[in-house]
Design a protein around this motif. Structure first.
Motif, short mmCIF file in Angstrom:
data_model
loop_
_atom_site.label_atom_id
_atom_site.label_comp_id
_atom_site.label_asym_id
_atom_site.label_seq_id
_atom_site.Cartn_x
_atom_site.Cartn_y
_atom_site.Cartn_z
N LEU A 35 7.67 78.63 -50.34
CA LEU A 35 7.81 78.48 -48.89
C LEU A 35 6.83 79.41 -48.18
O LEU A 35 6.20 79.04 -47.19
CB LEU A 35 9.25 78.77 -48.46
CG LEU A 35 10.26 77.65 -48.75
CD1 LEU A 35 11.70 78.15 -48.60
CD2 LEU A 35 10.01 76.44 -47.85
N LYS A 36 6.70 80.63 -48.73
CA LYS A 36 5.83 81.63 -48.10
C LYS A 36 4.36 81.23 -48.25
O LYS A 36 3.57 81.38 -47.32
CB LYS A 36 6.09 82.99 -48.78
CG LYS A 36 5.75 84.17 -47.90
CD LYS A 36 6.28 85.49 -48.48
CE LYS A 36 5.19 86.52 -48.48
NZ LYS A 36 5.05 87.21 -49.77
N GLU A 37 4.02 80.69 -49.41
CA GLU A 37 2.61 80.40 -49.71
C GLU A 37 2.23 78.94 -49.47
O GLU A 37 1.15 78.51 -49.86
CB GLU A 37 2.29 80.78 -51.17
CG GLU A 37 2.56 82.24 -51.52
CD GLU A 37 1.68 83.20 -50.74
OE1 GLU A 37 0.52 82.85 -50.45
OE2 GLU A 37 2.16 84.31 -50.40
N ASP A 38 3.12 78.19 -48.88
CA ASP A 38 2.84 76.79 -48.56
C ASP A 38 2.50 75.97 -49.81
O ASP A 38 1.49 75.27 -49.86
CB ASP A 38 1.70 76.71 -47.53
CG ASP A 38 1.56 75.31 -46.93
OD1 ASP A 38 2.56 74.56 -46.94
OD2 ASP A 38 0.45 74.96 -46.49
N VAL A 93 9.74 71.76 -43.72
CA VAL A 93 8.34 71.62 -44.13
C VAL A 93 8.00 70.15 -44.37
O VAL A 93 6.99 69.64 -43.90
CB VAL A 93 8.06 72.45 -45.41
CG1 VAL A 93 6.68 72.14 -45.98
CG2 VAL A 93 8.19 73.94 -45.12
N LYS A 97 5.31 67.95 -42.25
CA LYS A 97 4.11 67.41 -42.91
C LYS A 97 4.09 65.88 -42.84
O LYS A 97 3.06 65.27 -42.57
CB LYS A 97 4.03 67.88 -44.37
CG LYS A 97 3.68 69.34 -44.48
CD LYS A 97 3.29 69.77 -45.89
CE LYS A 97 2.93 71.26 -45.85
NZ LYS A 97 2.40 71.77 -47.11
#
Ligand code: C2E
Ligand code: MG
Ligand code: MG
Ligand code: MG
Length: 290
Positions: A35-38, A93, A97
């Motif tokens: 989640l932090k690093e996509d 997310v 997207k």
């Protein structure tokens, strides 16, 4: 002797439980990192109209991208994400997207249908779900009628009255609703007619069973239930031409499955839409398309 075997079994049991807990913690950490690093990507699988042969929509399916570029399937992390509540952030997310990808394809003249996004039970029960969806549609400038949400029987049966309220709010915005994996849960027909749905998705398990007469009768029955309730029907997991032809005979209108296409990355899906748009010349005498 028996006692020592019992003791071993006890140790083994504990060890397995321990391994499961460790595994779960590893997955939870990986999700947090992702989640932090996509690292969550959205893949798309087309839905085809059996009458027109055209793409009428697509399902958004989440994937975890590993550092080496490999894909991790949702089956291995969604259950953990459901438990930890991380599914809510993953869901946000995916929604964002999917809406922005579809908005781009609409702008490019490649698409004008609906994108279907899966909602987990936890997400569906969020009191601010509708506000969140409004925000995302606003941010991505996507009209609500391009969005469809897939929910399961389990999700709506947790609290049917509340679910109906939420479903009505979503429908009031022009968002379509599909019942996913239909036939595998325990929703009753009495409730089914009260749910403001647009679509039933027949679970792959029923499509797999179509090689027997009993299996085909089941699918026939589900299609009939859907049509009697004025719902459209999507068959999931269609893998063979034989299944496709049988579904056509049973008047199922939309198919989704590997026969037509596997889920594709956003780039590959755009290429697929381009390909679809090319005018098809009718078959010439020698059977050549060109
Ligand atoms: P689902 O919503 O029922 O999605 C259909 C699954 O069937 C997808 O698996 C798809 O790749 C697979 N499938 C489609 N056609 C065929 C076929 O012809 N043969 C076979 N063998 N499989 C086919 P996937 O992508 O692994 O997703 C599994 C499940 O994970 C989904 O089932 C859904 O319940 C969940 N999921 C996926 N993405 C999301 C998401 O963004 N949010 C939530 N909450 N759940 C998701
Ligand atoms: Mg689905
Ligand atoms: Mg399904
Ligand atoms: Mg499924």
């Amino acid at each position: 002797h028996a006692k020592s075997a019992g003791a071993n079994r006890y140790l083994f049991f504990n060890d397995t439980m321990n391994k499961q807990a460790v595994k779960r913690l590893q997955v939870e950490n990986l999700i947090r990192h992702g989640l932090k690093e996509d690292l969550f990507a959205v893949f798309y699988q087309p839905k085809m109209d059996l009458l027109s042969g055209k793409v009428v929509g697509m399902e958004a399916l989440v994937r975890f991208i590993t550092p080496k570029g490999g894909l991790v399937s949702p089956a291995s992390f969604i259950p953990v994400a459901e438990e930890t509540g991380q599914i809510v952030d993953i869901g946000t997310v995916v929604l964002r997207k999917a809406c922005s990808d579809v908005r781009r394809w609409i702008d490019q003249g490649l698409f004008h249908g609906r994108v279907a996004v899966n909602l987990s039970a936890k997400q569906f029960m969020l009191p601010f779900l509708c506000d969140q969806i409004d925000d995302i549609l606003q941010q991505t400038q996507l009209a609500s009628y391009h969005l469809e949400l897939e929910i399961t029987e389990g999700t709506v049966m947790e609290s049917p009255k509340l679910a109906i309220d939420t479903m009505k709010k979503l429908r009031a915005r022009g968002i379509h609703l599909a019942m996913d994996d239909f036939g595998t849960g325990y929703s009753s027909l009495a409730y089914l007619k009260q749910f403001p749905l647009n679509t039933l998705k027949i679970d792959k398990a029923f499509i797999d069973d179509m090689n027997s007469a009993r299996g085909r009768n089941m699918v026939d029955t589900i299609v009939t239930i859907a049509h009697n309730l004025s719902l459209s029907v999507v068959a999931e997991g269609v893998e063979t031409l034989e299944q496709l032809e049988q579904l056509r005979k049973l008047r199922c209108e939309i198919i989704q499955g590997f026969y037509y296409s596997k889920p594709l990355s956003a780039d590959d899906f755009a290429a697929f839409l381009h390909e679809q748009k090319k005018p098809r010349l009718s078959l010439t005498a020698n059977g050549n398309n060109w």
